[in-house]
Design an enzyme around this catalytic site. Structure first.
Site, PDB file in Angstrom:
ATOM      1  N   PHE A 109      -1.124   1.272   0.558  1.00 49.48           N
ATOM      2  CA  PHE A 109      -2.562   1.580   0.569  1.00 49.48           C
ATOM      3  C   PHE A 109      -3.451   0.346   0.640  1.00 49.48           C
ATOM      4  CE2 PHE A 109      -2.302   0.603  -3.904  1.00 49.48           C
ATOM      5  CZ  PHE A 109      -3.593   0.350  -4.342  1.00 49.48           C
ATOM      6  N   LYS A 110      -2.899  -0.804   0.262  1.00 47.05           N
ATOM      7  CA  LYS A 110      -3.714  -2.026   0.296  1.00 47.05           C
ATOM      8  C   LYS A 110      -4.202  -2.338   1.717  1.00 47.05           C
ATOM      9  CE  LYS A 110      -2.746  -2.528  -4.069  1.00 47.05           C
ATOM     10  NZ  LYS A 110      -2.083  -3.535  -4.819  1.00 47.05           N
ATOM     11  N   ASP A 111      -3.467  -1.848   2.728  1.00 41.69           N
ATOM     12  CA  ASP A 111      -3.886  -2.074   4.117  1.00 41.69           C
ATOM     13  C   ASP A 111      -5.267  -1.481   4.396  1.00 41.69           C
ATOM     14  OD1 ASP A 111      -1.598  -3.394   5.106  1.00 41.69           O
ATOM     15  OD2 ASP A 111      -0.536  -1.497   5.314  1.00 41.69           O
ATOM     16  N   LEU A 117      -7.492  -4.237   3.022  1.00 38.33           N
ATOM     17  CA  LEU A 117      -7.185  -5.609   3.450  1.00 38.33           C
ATOM     18  C   LEU A 117      -7.120  -5.774   4.963  1.00 38.33           C
ATOM     19  CD1 LEU A 117      -4.820  -6.542   0.537  1.00 38.33           C
ATOM     20  CD2 LEU A 117      -6.869  -7.800   1.206  1.00 38.33           C
ATOM     21  N   THR A 172      -0.476  -5.976  -2.490  1.00 40.54           N
ATOM     22  CA  THR A 172      -1.649  -6.755  -2.087  1.00 40.54           C
ATOM     23  C   THR A 172      -1.220  -8.005  -1.318  1.00 40.54           C
ATOM     24  OG1 THR A 172      -3.134  -6.017  -3.831  1.00 40.54           O
ATOM     25  CG2 THR A 172      -3.552  -8.193  -2.962  1.00 40.54           C
TER      26      THR A 172
END
Length: 495
Positions: free
Chosen positions: A111-113, A116, A146
Site C-alpha cells: 500500500f505504500k506505493d 510513495l 516504506t
C-alpha cells in the site's frame, strides 16, 4: 482558500502545504496538520463516475492549496500510471460479505506505493516552488514496505538522494531483497542492528539535530522525509478511501449516504488516520476499526486511554506492523486535545521520557469514531486459511490481521454494516507465512520455490515486482549499530 499547516506542538508555527512537504517534520519535532480539515466540494454522485486520478485530484486539491491545478494534475498523472498493474489503481474486491480494498497493485506490491508514487513529484514541485537550491536527502526508516516503495519512487529523481534504514532480520526475505537490489545512483540502503522503533527514533533524532542540519547545509544538502510523518504521504492516502466509497456506490453495493465501516491493519497509524480524514471530509464512514497484531500497543490505547510502549517487542509474520511507537497517532492526539499544542507536546515528552502517557477522560470520549481489535499469530494464520478454504481468495498476513479483527468486531457488536478492509500487501510479499498458514506442509519449504505454489494456489499471476528480484544482484550491504546511524549518514554523504 489557502490552507496552512501548523505543528502539533506549536499551533503558532504555520507553513504552506509545499513547505510542510519539503520539511517533513516541524522544527520542534511536531507533525504538520492542516489548520482545519477540509471538506469535499463534489458529491458522491459525481465521484462515483470519476477515475482514480480524478478522485485523487478532487481530494488533494483541498489539502494542497498552494499547488496550481496544472502542478497537482501533473503529479497525479505521473504517479498513477502503468506502474500499477490494474487500471482502477486500487480495486475493490467483494469476497463473501466483505470488500477488500486492494492497495498493492503498484511497483512494490504494497500500500505504500499509493502515496510513495506521488511523493517524489510533490516534493520536487515543492522544491521548485520554494526556490530550493540544496540537494534534498530523503531519510527514511522502514518496517519493510516504506523502504522499497520510497526507493522505487525516488530512484534517479533529479535533485534528491535517499537513505533507507531497516531492521536486520526484522523484515521478510522478499522485502529485504526488494531493498538491497534497488538500482539508482542516488540510493543507499542500511541494515541496522536493532528493531524498527530504533530506526524510526534514529531518523527522528537526525531531523531534530540543528547542528547536523548546519553541517549538511554547508555541503549543499537538506533533509526531508518519506515516512508517514510527511503530510505529502498522508494526503494521497485519503484519496483511496474516498474512491472506495464512490466505487461501492457506482457498483450499487450501497445506497447514497449509507454508512460503512473501515478496517485497517496498522502499526504506525498513518493508514487509519487517512481514513479518519476521509470521514471528516464527508465520506459516510461509521466506525474506523484499528487492527493490531501481537504488538498491540494501539489496541491497548483504545481500550484504556494509556499509550505504553514499555513492553516486549514481538517479531511477527506481519512485520510492517511490528511497531511500538505509532508516530502518526500524535496527529489524532492533537485533534482530540482540542488542537491544544501545549497538551500534545506535554504528552509526547512523557512518551519520550517514560515510554507512556495517559489521555484525559474528555479526550477519551472523542475517540468514539474508533473501535479496535487484535489478532495473535495463530488467529492470523487461521484467518488466511479460512478465507482461502471458504472463498479461494488468498490474503497476506497484514490483511489477515484486519480480516480476523473485522470478524470478531461483527460477532461482538452485531454491527451488520458493510465493511471495507484495507488490504495492504500482496500475499507474494509474505509467501512463506501465507502458504504455511494454508497448509503446514510448507513450513520447511524454500521461500522462493513457494512463489510458484502460491501462483497455482491463488490463480493470481506472479507480480512483476517479484519476478524482478529473483535474479537481481545485491547492490547494498551496508550495516550499522542503531546508535551509529548519524555517523553512517555523514559517511554516505561525505560530510
Amino acid at each position: 482558500m489557502n490552507l496552512h499547516y501548523k505543528s502539533t506542538r506549536n499551533s503558532d508555527f504555520k507553513v504552506t502545504a509545499s513547505e510542510a512537504i519539503l520539511t517533513g517534520l516541524a522544527p520542534d519535532g511536531g507533525l504538520f496538520v492542516p489548520e482545519k480539515l477540509p471538506t469535499l466540494d463534489v458529491s458522491m454522485e459525481q465521484l462515483k463516475d470519476m477515475s482514480y486520478q480524478e478522485t485523487a485530484y478532487a481530494v488533494m486539491k483541498q489539502f494542497l492549496t498552494d499547488f496550481t491545478e496544472e502542478e497537482l494534475k501533473d503529479c497525479i498523472r505521473k504517479a498513477y500510471d502503468s506502474k500499477f498493474d490494474t487500471e482502477e489503481i486500487a480495486p475493490l474486491v467483494k469476497v463473501d460479505d466483505t470488500y477488500y480494498l486492494e492497495l498493492f497493485h503498484g511497483a512494490t506490491i504494497a500500500f505504500k506505493d499509493m502515496a510513495l508514487s506521488i511523493l517524489p513529484h510533490l516534493l520536487t514541485t515543492s522544491a521548485k516552488k520554494n526556490h530550493v537550491k540544496n540537494e534534498i536527502v530523503i531519510l527514511t526508516a522502514t518496517s519493510g514496505d516504506t523502504g522499497k516503495a520510497a526507493l522505487a519512487g525516488f530512484a534517479d529523481v533529479e535533485g534528491t538522494r535517499i537513505i533507507v534504514f531497516y531492521p536486520k532480520n526484522g523484515v521478510s526475505k522478499v522485502q529485504e531483497l526488494q531493498m538491497v537490489t534497488q538500482k539508482g545512483s542516488n540510493v543507499d540502503v542500511v541494515a541496522i542492528h536493532g528493531n524498527f522503533d530504533n530506526a524510526q527514533s534514529g531518523v527522528k533524532a537526525m531531523f531534530e539535530d540543528k547542528e547536523l542540519a548546519q553541517e549538511l547545509a554547508a555541503k549543499g544538502y537538506q533533509f526531508s522525509s518519506a515516512n508517514s510523518i510527511n503530510i505529502g504521504r498522508l494526503v494521497p492516502q485519503v484519496a483511496y478511501y474516498v474512491n472506495a466509497y464512490a466505487k461501492l456506490l457506482a457498483n450499487e453495493e450501497i445506497a447514497e449516504g449509507e454508512l460503512i465501516n473501515v478496517v485497517v491493519p496498522t502499526g504506525n497509524f498513518g493508514n487509519i488516520l487517512a481514513a479518519y480524514y476521509a470521514k471528516q471530509m464527508g465520506v459516510p464512514i461509521d466506525k474506523l476499526i484499528c487492527a493490531s497484531n501481537k504488538n498491540k500497543v494501539l489496541f491497548d490505547f483504545f481500550q484504556t486511554g494509556t499509550y505504553d510502549k514499555n513492553r516486549e517487542f514481538v517479531l511477527t509474520t506481519s512485520p510492517s506492523m511490528d511497531i511500538l511507537i505509532s508516530s502518526n497517532l500524535e496527529r489524532l492526539i492533537y485533534l482530540i486535545a482540542g488542537e491544544d499544542s501545549e497538551k500534545t507536546r506535554e504528552l509526547m515528552e512523557e512518551l519520550k521520557d517514560s515510554g507512556s502517557y495517559t489521555i484525559t477522560e474528555d479526550m477519551k470520549e472523542k475517540l468514539s469514531d474508533f473501535a479496535s481489535g487484535y489478532s495473535d499469530e495463530a488467529e492470523t494464520a487461521e484467518s488466511i486459511r479460512e478465507n482461502y478454504e471458504k472463498t479461494g481468495y488468498v490474503i497476506d498476513t497484514h490483511t489477515a490481521v484486519a480480516a480476523h479483527v473485522c470478524e470478531q468486531y461483527r460477532i461482538k457488536t452485531g454491527d451488520a454494516k458493510k465493511c471495507v478492509i484495507a488490504s495492504t500487501a500482496s500475499p507474494y510479499k509474505f509467501v512463506k507465512s501465507v502458504m504455511t498458514a494454508i497448509d503446514e506442509k510448507y513450513a520447511d519449504a524454500d521461500e522462493f520455490e513457494l512463489l510458484k505454489v502460491l501462483e497455482e494456489t491463488s490463480g493470481v499471476e506472479m507480480p512483476q515486482a517479484i519476478k524482478d528480484i529473483l535474479d537481481a544482484n545485491i547492490l547494498h550491504t551496508l550495516e550499522c549499530d542503531a546508535d551509529k546511524m548519524k555517523e553512517t549518514v555523514k559517511g554516505i554523504l561525505q560530510v
